[in-house]
Design an enzyme around this catalytic site. Structure first.
Site, short mmCIF file in Angstrom:
data_model
loop_
_atom_site.label_atom_id
_atom_site.label_comp_id
_atom_site.label_asym_id
_atom_site.label_seq_id
_atom_site.Cartn_x
_atom_site.Cartn_y
_atom_site.Cartn_z
N LYS A 1 44.28 37.88 -20.03
CA LYS A 1 44.53 37.55 -21.44
C LYS A 1 43.52 38.25 -22.35
O LYS A 1 43.87 38.68 -23.46
CB LYS A 1 44.46 36.03 -21.64
CG LYS A 1 44.75 35.59 -23.09
CD LYS A 1 46.15 36.02 -23.53
CE LYS A 1 46.41 35.70 -25.01
NZ LYS A 1 46.51 34.27 -25.31
N LYS B 1 38.67 35.07 -32.65
CA LYS B 1 38.01 34.36 -31.56
C LYS B 1 38.27 35.06 -30.23
O LYS B 1 37.37 35.23 -29.40
CB LYS B 1 38.51 32.91 -31.51
CG LYS B 1 37.94 32.04 -30.41
CD LYS B 1 38.82 31.97 -29.17
CE LYS B 1 40.15 31.32 -29.44
NZ LYS B 1 40.99 31.24 -28.21
#
Length: 310
Positions: free
Chosen positions: A194, A262
């Site tokens: 990811k 983030k």
């Protein structure tokens, strides 16, 4: 379902909806935000009893009216459901939900399974997995790509880390929520995948934003330029979906800019921990900082265009 070279190849969405049922399954779901809510409702629609918890009560009440079952805490979710899915905003939230006071670890049965489908730091993922393993439970990190569109349609791309047995046990839920699942490796491997995904997404959004802003300022129709580019090597899902958002100025979030920022920082932290420099990723992170400083943090991440074409 078949398994080949680390990947589960799923049937088309319509066929899966007819051929798979979660009737008789009890699944916990914690985190009912932009993506978690449609994921939980898809599980319910497939026949599962879904035990839900969220810090904000409004969405819990709304889903309870649709037949999902509220729980008062993450601990209660784990006590009532043999499989608990977590879809939280960031690593501290996952750590609080899973390992905090009244968290999943305190309520899970020895044969329980926790599936983290958010984007969580690799070191924290491995630490949480160890805490669950110490109680005889299993952990799968299974972050997703596909945004709110994929969450609603049940076509998410799922990147799974964990033992083969634990990932196979998670498959009935994955089949409802995703259009493809890759078992990347052991616990943490899903989050590594990811991080790589978010590097590509963040950089490509920036590239598309710059390309369309260049076309517009130079006097060409950016919509026509996008159409031309879709037939060549520059074609991509981001040019298709987010390029259209940029042209339309439609930045209602499918994935928030603050979340993308983030995730870019998380990838940079991972790179630092292994002695790798990611200069383009650092630049992309800085561009998202500029967008957030300009009060664009709640825009879709394609809203990066607004600071390029300012």
């Amino acid at each position: 379902m078949c398994y080949k070279t680390g990947q589960f190849h799923l049937l088309p969405t319509e066929a899966r909806a007819m051929s798979n049922s979660l009737s008789g399954h009890v699944v916990g779901f914690i985190g009912l935000g932009l993506m978690g809510r449609p994921m939980a409702t898809n599980l319910h629609a497939a026949g599962a009893e879904v035990i839900i918890h969220n810090r904000s009560r409004g969405v819990v009440d709304a889903l309870a009216a649709e037949g999902l079952s509220p729980a008062r805490s993450p601990r209660e979710v784990a006590e009532r459901a043999p499989v608990t899915i977590v879809m939280a905003t960031d690593t501290p939230a996952v750590e609080r939900i899973v390992g905090g006071d009244d968290g999943v670890v305190s309520g899970i049965a020895p044969d329980g399974l926790v599936i983290d489908m958010g984007t969580t730091a690799v070191d924290a993922t491995r630490a949480l997995a160890k805490a669950l393993e110490d109680r005889g439970a299993n952990y799968v990190d299974a972050p997703v790509s596909g945004g709110e569109i994929g969450a609603k349609a049940g076509t998410l791309s799922i990147m799974a880390g964990g033992s083969e047995e634990a990932v196979a046990r998670a498959m009935p839920c994955f089949e409802v929520m995703g259009a493809g699942v890759t078992h990347v490796g052991d616990v943490g491997a899903g989050q590594i995948a990811k991080a790589a995904n978010q590097v590509i997404v963040g950089l490509t959004i920036g590239a598309v934003a710059e390309a369309l802003a260049l076309a517009k300022r130079a006097g060409a129709d950016p919509a026509k330029v996008r159409e031309a580019l879709q037939g060549g090597f520059a074609a991509s899902r981001i040019l298709d979906v987010h390029g259209q958002r940029m042209i339309d100025g439609a930045f209602t979030p499918g994935g928030k800019a603050t979340t993308q920022r983030k995730d870019m920082q998380q990838a940079l932290d991972l790179a630092t921990s292994i002695g790798l420099e990611l200069p383009a990723t650092a630049l992309s992170r800085d561009l998202y900082d500029r967008l957030i400083a300009a009060d664009g943090g709640d825009l879709d991440h394609s809203g990066l265009y607004t600071i390029i074409d300012a």
